[in-house]
Every structure is written in C-alpha cells, then in structure tokens.
Design a protein around this motif. Sequence first.
Motif, short mmCIF file in Angstrom:
data_model
loop_
_atom_site.label_atom_id
_atom_site.label_comp_id
_atom_site.label_asym_id
_atom_site.label_seq_id
_atom_site.Cartn_x
_atom_site.Cartn_y
_atom_site.Cartn_z
N SER A 14 0.85 -1.18 0.00
CA SER A 14 0.00 0.00 0.00
C SER A 14 0.89 1.24 0.00
O SER A 14 2.06 1.18 0.39
CB SER A 14 -0.90 0.00 1.23
OG SER A 14 -0.12 0.15 2.40
N LYS A 15 0.32 2.35 -0.43
CA LYS A 15 1.09 3.60 -0.43
C LYS A 15 1.53 3.99 0.99
O LYS A 15 2.70 4.30 1.19
CB LYS A 15 0.29 4.72 -1.07
CG LYS A 15 0.23 4.62 -2.57
CD LYS A 15 -0.49 5.81 -3.15
CE LYS A 15 -0.69 5.62 -4.63
NZ LYS A 15 -1.39 6.76 -5.22
N PRO A 16 0.61 3.98 1.97
CA PRO A 16 1.05 4.34 3.32
C PRO A 16 2.14 3.41 3.86
O PRO A 16 3.07 3.85 4.51
CB PRO A 16 -0.23 4.24 4.16
CG PRO A 16 -1.34 4.39 3.20
CD PRO A 16 -0.85 3.79 1.91
N GLY A 17 2.01 2.13 3.56
CA GLY A 17 3.02 1.17 4.01
C GLY A 17 4.37 1.43 3.36
O GLY A 17 5.42 1.30 4.00
N THR A 18 4.34 1.81 2.09
CA THR A 18 5.58 2.11 1.38
C THR A 18 6.22 3.37 1.93
O THR A 18 7.43 3.44 2.13
CB THR A 18 5.33 2.22 -0.14
OG1 THR A 18 4.69 1.01 -0.58
CG2 THR A 18 6.63 2.41 -0.90
N TYR A 19 5.40 4.39 2.21
CA TYR A 19 5.93 5.61 2.81
C TYR A 19 6.54 5.31 4.19
O TYR A 19 7.59 5.84 4.54
CB TYR A 19 4.85 6.69 2.95
CG TYR A 19 4.52 7.39 1.66
CD1 TYR A 19 5.49 8.14 0.99
CD2 TYR A 19 3.25 7.33 1.11
CE1 TYR A 19 5.20 8.79 -0.19
CE2 TYR A 19 2.95 7.99 -0.06
CZ TYR A 19 3.92 8.72 -0.72
OH TYR A 19 3.63 9.36 -1.88
N LEU A 20 5.87 4.46 4.95
CA LEU A 20 6.39 4.09 6.26
C LEU A 20 7.73 3.36 6.12
O LEU A 20 8.67 3.61 6.87
CB LEU A 20 5.38 3.21 7.01
CG LEU A 20 5.77 2.78 8.41
CD1 LEU A 20 5.94 3.99 9.33
CD2 LEU A 20 4.73 1.83 8.97
N SER A 21 7.82 2.49 5.14
CA SER A 21 9.08 1.77 4.89
C SER A 21 10.20 2.74 4.52
O SER A 21 11.33 2.58 4.97
CB SER A 21 8.89 0.75 3.77
OG SER A 21 8.01 -0.26 4.17
N ILE A 22 9.89 3.72 3.70
CA ILE A 22 10.90 4.73 3.33
C ILE A 22 11.35 5.48 4.58
O ILE A 22 12.55 5.69 4.80
CB ILE A 22 10.35 5.70 2.27
CG1 ILE A 22 10.19 4.98 0.93
CG2 ILE A 22 11.27 6.91 2.11
CD1 ILE A 22 9.48 5.79 -0.14
N GLY A 23 10.40 5.88 5.42
CA GLY A 23 10.74 6.61 6.63
C GLY A 23 11.61 5.82 7.58
O GLY A 23 12.61 6.34 8.10
N THR A 24 11.27 4.56 7.78
CA THR A 24 12.07 3.75 8.70
C THR A 24 13.45 3.46 8.12
O THR A 24 14.43 3.40 8.86
CB THR A 24 11.36 2.44 9.06
OG1 THR A 24 11.03 1.72 7.87
CG2 THR A 24 10.10 2.69 9.86
N THR A 25 13.51 3.31 6.81
CA THR A 25 14.81 3.09 6.18
C THR A 25 15.69 4.32 6.33
O THR A 25 16.88 4.22 6.66
CB THR A 25 14.63 2.73 4.69
OG1 THR A 25 13.80 1.58 4.59
CG2 THR A 25 15.97 2.46 4.02
N LEU A 26 15.10 5.50 6.10
CA LEU A 26 15.87 6.74 6.25
C LEU A 26 16.25 6.98 7.71
O LEU A 26 17.31 7.56 7.99
CB LEU A 26 15.09 7.92 5.68
CG LEU A 26 14.94 7.94 4.17
CD1 LEU A 26 14.04 9.09 3.73
CD2 LEU A 26 16.29 8.03 3.49
N PHE A 27 15.41 6.56 8.64
CA PHE A 27 15.74 6.68 10.05
C PHE A 27 16.99 5.87 10.37
O PHE A 27 17.81 6.27 11.21
CB PHE A 27 14.56 6.23 10.92
CG PHE A 27 14.74 6.51 12.37
CD1 PHE A 27 14.66 7.81 12.85
CD2 PHE A 27 14.99 5.49 13.26
CE1 PHE A 27 14.83 8.08 14.20
CE2 PHE A 27 15.16 5.74 14.61
CZ PHE A 27 15.08 7.04 15.09
N GLY A 28 17.18 4.75 9.70
CA GLY A 28 18.38 3.94 9.87
C GLY A 28 19.63 4.68 9.41
O GLY A 28 20.74 4.38 9.86
N ALA A 29 19.45 5.65 8.53
CA ALA A 29 20.59 6.43 8.05
C ALA A 29 21.23 7.23 9.18
O ALA A 29 22.45 7.46 9.16
CB ALA A 29 20.15 7.37 6.92
#
Length: 80
Positions: A14-29
């Motif tokens: 889903s779009k919200p799930g994909t946005y959440l995945s992007i956010g958590t991935t960037l948080f790992g940065a």
Amino acid sequence: MSGKLAKAKNFKKSKPGTYLSIGTTLFGAVSVVKQAKKAKGEQDMLQLVDAVVSAAAIVTGVALLVRELRRLNDDDVLAG
C-alpha cells in the motif's frame, strides 16, 4: 512454488506502508552517520567501510521503495 510464497510474490504494497518503509529506512541512516563519524574519529577503517556499505544498502533500499511507489501511482492512473 508454495502457496504462501506465491501469495507473497503477488502481494502489492500500500502507499502508506511504502511511505512508512521509506521513513524507517531513512531513520536507519541516522545510525549509519553516527557510525561513520565514530569510525572516522577513531580512524577505524573497517568500521568506516561497514558504514559506507550500510549507506549504500540504505540508498538502494530507498530507491527500490520509490520505484514501488511509482508503480503504485501508475496502477492508480490506469485504474481510474
């Protein structure tokens, strides 16, 4: 191919799930940047290489997620 694997392959994000995945991935940065700074301060080349490889994985992961978002948007346009 097992039934669960086939379902997982065909499952669309889903779009919200994909946005959440992007956010958590960037948080790992944030962690990778801290690791790189620490490695540079300690002049630990192995730890610095690990941080660079981790950063590359983050960039690749975000690129894949952005591509997924574009595909979801293209599917919406075709559906409407």
